[in-house]
Write an enzyme that holds these catalytic residues in place. Structure first.
Site, PDB file in Angstrom:
ATOM      1  N   TYR A   1     -14.180 -26.522 -28.292  1.00 18.23           N
ATOM      2  CA  TYR A   1     -14.729 -25.327 -27.661  1.00 18.23           C
ATOM      3  C   TYR A   1     -14.636 -24.138 -28.621  1.00 18.23           C
ATOM      4  O   TYR A   1     -13.649 -23.942 -29.311  1.00 18.23           O
ATOM      5  CB  TYR A   1     -14.000 -24.997 -26.366  1.00 18.23           C
ATOM      6  CG  TYR A   1     -14.275 -25.958 -25.231  1.00 18.23           C
ATOM      7  CD1 TYR A   1     -15.246 -26.943 -25.333  1.00 18.23           C
ATOM      8  CD2 TYR A   1     -13.562 -25.881 -24.040  1.00 18.23           C
ATOM      9  CE1 TYR A   1     -15.502 -27.820 -24.291  1.00 18.23           C
ATOM     10  CE2 TYR A   1     -13.807 -26.748 -22.981  1.00 18.23           C
ATOM     11  CZ  TYR A   1     -14.775 -27.718 -23.118  1.00 18.23           C
ATOM     12  OH  TYR A   1     -15.016 -28.589 -22.085  1.00 18.23           O
TER      13      TYR A   1
ATOM     14  N   SER B   1     -19.358 -28.930 -14.349  1.00 16.41           N
ATOM     15  CA  SER B   1     -20.674 -28.412 -13.965  1.00 16.41           C
ATOM     16  C   SER B   1     -20.880 -28.491 -12.447  1.00 16.41           C
ATOM     17  O   SER B   1     -21.867 -29.046 -11.970  1.00 16.41           O
ATOM     18  CB  SER B   1     -21.806 -29.169 -14.676  1.00 16.41           C
ATOM     19  OG  SER B   1     -23.033 -28.478 -14.559  1.00 16.41           O
ATOM     20  N   PRO B   2     -19.957 -27.917 -11.678  1.00 13.71           N
ATOM     21  CA  PRO B   2     -20.066 -28.013 -10.211  1.00 13.71           C
ATOM     22  C   PRO B   2     -21.288 -27.305  -9.640  1.00 13.71           C
ATOM     23  O   PRO B   2     -21.704 -27.613  -8.522  1.00 13.71           O
ATOM     24  CB  PRO B   2     -18.766 -27.362  -9.726  1.00 13.71           C
ATOM     25  CG  PRO B   2     -18.365 -26.444 -10.833  1.00 13.71           C
ATOM     26  CD  PRO B   2     -18.772 -27.145 -12.093  1.00 13.71           C
ATOM     27  N   LEU B   3     -21.868 -26.379 -10.405  1.00 13.15           N
ATOM     28  CA  LEU B   3     -23.072 -25.689  -9.947  1.00 13.15           C
ATOM     29  C   LEU B   3     -24.323 -26.214 -10.651  1.00 13.15           C
ATOM     30  O   LEU B   3     -25.376 -25.577 -10.610  1.00 13.15           O
ATOM     31  CB  LEU B   3     -22.945 -24.173 -10.163  1.00 13.15           C
ATOM     32  CG  LEU B   3     -21.745 -23.490  -9.502  1.00 13.15           C
ATOM     33  CD1 LEU B   3     -21.842 -21.980  -9.667  1.00 13.15           C
ATOM     34  CD2 LEU B   3     -21.629 -23.866  -8.034  1.00 13.15           C
TER      35      LEU B   3
ATOM     36  N   LEU C   1     -27.273 -24.473  -8.666  1.00 19.84           N
ATOM     37  CA  LEU C   1     -26.753 -24.434  -7.297  1.00 19.84           C
ATOM     38  C   LEU C   1     -26.080 -23.099  -6.985  1.00 19.84           C
ATOM     39  O   LEU C   1     -25.433 -22.968  -5.949  1.00 19.84           O
ATOM     40  CB  LEU C   1     -25.760 -25.581  -7.074  1.00 19.84           C
ATOM     41  CG  LEU C   1     -26.327 -26.994  -7.206  1.00 19.84           C
ATOM     42  CD1 LEU C   1     -25.205 -28.032  -7.164  1.00 19.84           C
ATOM     43  CD2 LEU C   1     -27.339 -27.272  -6.088  1.00 19.84           C
ATOM     44  N   GLY C   2     -26.234 -22.145  -7.869  1.00 16.15           N
ATOM     45  CA  GLY C   2     -25.573 -20.860  -7.694  1.00 16.15           C
ATOM     46  C   GLY C   2     -26.442 -19.777  -7.110  1.00 16.15           C
ATOM     47  O   GLY C   2     -26.154 -18.588  -7.296  1.00 16.15           O
ATOM     48  N   GLY C   3     -27.511 -20.139  -6.421  1.00 10.84           N
ATOM     49  CA  GLY C   3     -28.403 -19.136  -5.839  1.00 10.84           C
ATOM     50  C   GLY C   3     -29.430 -18.624  -6.816  1.00 10.84           C
ATOM     51  O   GLY C   3     -29.835 -17.458  -6.771  1.00 10.84           O
TER      52      GLY C   3
ATOM     53  N   GLY D   1     -25.172 -26.471 -13.825  1.00 10.13           N
ATOM     54  CA  GLY D   1     -25.692 -25.533 -14.816  1.00 10.13           C
ATOM     55  C   GLY D   1     -26.230 -24.237 -14.242  1.00 10.13           C
ATOM     56  O   GLY D   1     -27.060 -23.571 -14.855  1.00 10.13           O
ATOM     57  N   GLY D   2     -25.769 -23.883 -13.048  1.00 10.30           N
ATOM     58  CA  GLY D   2     -26.206 -22.655 -12.402  1.00 10.30           C
ATOM     59  C   GLY D   2     -27.298 -22.853 -11.366  1.00 10.30           C
ATOM     60  O   GLY D   2     -27.585 -21.939 -10.584  1.00 10.30           O
TER      61      GLY D   2
END
Length: 330
Positions: free
Chosen positions: A53, A216-218, A223-225, A220-221
């Protein structure tokens, strides 16, 4: 904060995992330290990173940022369950000198010492294999791990991006050798949209007592609205969210998802995290905030109680593959 055991171990970890991949590339050191302080104040005790990273010519930078934070004292290191990873090539140009990547005994030894130096600590709680190494037998890997445990440099070992059969193979060989308890966790791509892990990876992890740590629970974004933000901000999604939103069918699913959550008065990103916390075998999803505000949003997911009606509605929009072998056989 709520806590659970990490897999079959006695180690207690928070149900949210602080991901640090943005520290360095997107979040400067001062803001990264502020986010880690806020996470610790909120009760998050499980921090995740990797030796690569920082990326490119800055590989290792994220571990160094964390190490500088530990060096501030205040029992920071003692309060944190620290996970980092080994596998990737640490060369700037990705042209690895022989034996400077993957999971050979010589690279594991080199990599752990380098991570300890950057992290400014003398031990790593959960040392994770970032990917499968098809060229190195697990007998060699476990021998290297046994040495590191005996030296006190690592305590537990986890995997990341492993298929189910490799989880089984790794732990069966560990059991035959004795000594190490084998893999205790698996980091895998898993979220409402991407549920293929339910076919093989998660059942294997549950069978062998590994805690599941979704990355990556969203998605990659996505699922974040993201569609709601497009309307409110007048701009289209970018980066991973844009890639994950390609195609009218995908956008239709995401729109249905956002409409359903709007009906229930919930924020999409928070609900996506809360859904993962309802899934069998999940220890906690990795949240990788770039800002303190994003961390605060993630923390609210811990307290959400999703109704059976909502869970059923989410399954209708994003149906899982079903168990194996039924998912691909009769």
């Amino acid at each position: 904060m709520k806590y659970t055991q990490l897999g079959r171990t006695g180690l207690k970890v928070s149900r949210l995992v602080l991901g640090t991949m943005n520290f360095g590339p997107h979040t400067d050191e001062a803001d990264s330290h502020a986010i880690m302080d806020a996470a610790l104040d909120a009760g998050i005790n499980f921090f995740d990173t990797a030796n690569v990273y920082g990326w490119g010519e800055n590989k290792g930078r994220t571990e160094s940022i964390i190490g500088n934070w530990f060096a501030k004292g205040g029992e920071r290191r003692d309060k944190v369950v620290l996970g980092t990873k080994v596998y990737g090539n640490m060369g700037v140009d990705d042209a690895a000198w022989p034996n400077h990547d993957k999971l050979s005994a010589v690279n594991i030894r080199r990599a752990v010492d380098a991570s300890l130096k950057r992290l400014r600590t003398d031990y790593i709680d959960v040392y994770q294999f970032h990917h499968v190494d098809r060229d190195t037998p697990f007998e060699e890997i476990w021998q290297a791990v046994d040495v590191l445990i005996q030296q006190g440099k690592i305590l537990y070992v986890g995997s990341s991006n492993f298929p189910g059969y490799k989880i089984a193979q790794a732990n069966e060989i560990a059991a035959r050798r004795g000594g190490t308890i084998g893999l205790v966790s698996e980091q895998c791509l898993y979220n409402l949209y991407e549920r293929r892990a339910e076919m093989e990876v998660i059942p294997a992890a549950q069978e062998y007592g590994l805690g599941i740590i979704p990355w990556s629970p969203l998605h990659g974004g996505a699922l974040g609205g993201v569609l709601k933000k497009e309307v409110q901000g007048g701009r289209r999604s970018e980066g991973l969210a844009a890639g994950n939103m390609s195609g009218p069918d995908v956008r239709a699913k995401i729109q249905a998802y956002e409409d359903l959550l709007d009906k229930h008065g919930l924020e999409p990103g928070e609900a996506a995290l809360a859904w993962l916390l309802t899934r069998p075998g999940v220890t906690g999803p990795i949240v990788g905030p770039r800002t303190a505000e994003q961390l605060e949003s993630a923390l609210r997911a811990i307290e959400l109680d999703l109704s059976e009606e909502l869970l059923a509605g989410l399954d209708e929009i994003f149906p899982g593959p079903g168990p194996s072998p039924e998912a691909f056989a009769w």
